[in-house]
Motif scaffolding. Structure first.
Motif, PDB file in Angstrom:
ATOM      1  N   ARG A  90       2.036   1.825  -3.299  1.00 58.90           N
ATOM      2  CA  ARG A  90       0.923   2.110  -4.725  1.00 58.90           C
ATOM      3  C   ARG A  90       0.771   3.773  -4.239  1.00 58.90           C
ATOM      4  NH1 ARG A  90      -4.240   3.106  -3.346  1.00 58.90           N
ATOM      5  NH2 ARG A  90      -4.306   2.032  -1.420  1.00 58.90           N
ATOM      6  N   ARG A  91       0.546   4.055  -2.795  1.00 58.50           N
ATOM      7  CA  ARG A  91       0.366   5.332  -2.688  1.00 58.50           C
ATOM      8  C   ARG A  91       1.557   6.317  -3.422  1.00 58.50           C
ATOM      9  NH1 ARG A  91      -2.844   4.273   2.323  1.00 58.50           N
ATOM     10  NH2 ARG A  91      -5.074   4.664   1.367  1.00 58.50           N
ATOM     11  N   ALA A 124       1.297   6.641  -6.930  1.00 63.83           N
ATOM     12  CA  ALA A 124       0.193   7.614  -7.397  1.00 63.83           C
ATOM     13  C   ALA A 124       0.713   9.133  -7.354  1.00 63.83           C
ATOM     14  CB  ALA A 124      -0.880   7.343  -6.533  1.00 63.83           C
ATOM     15  N   GLU A 169       0.700  -1.088  -0.101  1.00 62.68           N
ATOM     16  CA  GLU A 169      -0.055  -0.005  -0.060  1.00 62.68           C
ATOM     17  C   GLU A 169       0.888   1.084  -0.082  1.00 62.68           C
ATOM     18  OE1 GLU A 169      -4.205   0.344   1.801  1.00 62.68           O
ATOM     19  OE2 GLU A 169      -2.833   1.293   3.366  1.00 62.68           O
TER      20      GLU A 169
END
Length: 307
Positions: A243-244, A247, A240
């Protein structure tokens, strides 16, 4: 440790997006919603749908929130004449019921000035000092009295110094890495000193300079709040976090070195290190404004562990 949400709308955000983040900020128990004051995107972002004005945004949010503090980190002194800025901020403070804070800086991003026809003078720090004198002087003038100022860059004559803010004193934030002039300005005008995107060691060094400047100005070192602004990227697990980071176009290792990134436990430890050198408030630079789950995680797993 106060946690505040700090947004960069020039990278791409509508007012409705900012309103969603501000309402989440309030609902999740954060202390404040702040935004940058820029008119041009930076880096690879497309900036769509285009810039929003900081003080128009905050005026809207003042009427659509109830508890959180609202402010700028930092308003560019090049964007507004000091008398006009004093009126705008006082009015928005009235609209919010006394929840506004003013971060004021010299302005630095020359390209945005060129893009929107805004003058970019060389003597910006000298102008900033006069702006601080005028804005705070107008607010401090007793009702019925007038305010005058004769500076090199600005002159004010027989001003009624109206309107007045709702607060007795709007907190003024000054920040930056400058070794001499910045601490001196903070010692004279600030209620809070902010160190943006700085290491723990650099923050400790600059906080020390500000404390010394306060003593030289006849103020107590404890008169100011000391704060940091840092990019935030928290995840329940490594996937996670990655992923952040992806982004927002950043590398996980770089974020961990220069910001608040990793698991909730890692971020809590990192916050503790900043607290140990004197920081009592953090502005969490949230770059993916669509990811409200990120704010919920920070609230439930990071903020909940702080004293």
């Amino acid at each position: 440790m106060d946690l505040r949400i700090f947004t960069e709308p020039q990278q791409g955000a509508s007012y409705d997006t900012l309103l969603s983040v501000a309402k989440a900020t309030e609902d999740l128990g954060f202390d404040a919603f702040f935004r940058s004051d820029h008119y041009l995107r930076m880096g690879a972002a497309d900036g769509l749908p285009g810039p929003t004005d900081a003080w128009i945004t905050l005026a809207g949010l003042a009427r659509e929130t109830q508890r959180i503090r609202l402010g700028t980190l930092m308003t560019a002194g090049t964007f507004r004449l000091p008398g006009v800025l004093a009126i705008q901020v006082a009015q928005v403070d009235q609209m919010s019921g006394g929840r506004i804070e003013l971060g004021l800086g010299a302005g630095w991003f020359e390209e945005e000035h060129k893009a929107y026809g805004i003058p970019f003078p060389a003597e910006r720090l000298a102008r900033l000092e006069e702006q601080l004198e005028i804005v705070t002087g107008l607010w401090a003038t007793e009702p019925g009295a007038t305010f005058d100022y004769a500076g090199v860059h600005y002159q004010v004559e027989n001003s009624p110094a109206l309107p007045k803010p709702a607060q007795d004193k709007i907190p003024v934030l000054i920040g930056g890495h400058g070794a001499k002039r910045t601490p001196r300005l903070a010692a004279r005008y600030a209620d809070e000193f902010n160190m943006p995107f700085a290491s723990i060691a650099d923050s400790e060094r600059q906080f020390g300079r500000v404390r010394t400047a306060l003593e030289e100005a006849g103020r107590k070192p404890g008169d100011l709040v000391y704060s940091n602004a840092l990019v935030v990227c928290v995840g329940k697990d490594d996937a996670e976090v990655a992923r952040r980071a992806a982004a927002i176009g950043r590398d996980v290792a770089e974020l961990k070195a220069n910001g608040l990134a990793g698991s909730p436990a890692e971020v809590v430890d990192r916050i503790g290190a900043y607290e140990a050198v004197g920081s009592s408030r953090l502005y969490l630079q949230v770059l993916d404004l669509a990811d409200l789950d990120h704010l919920e995680l920070i609230s439930s797993r990071v903020q909940s562990q702080l004293g």
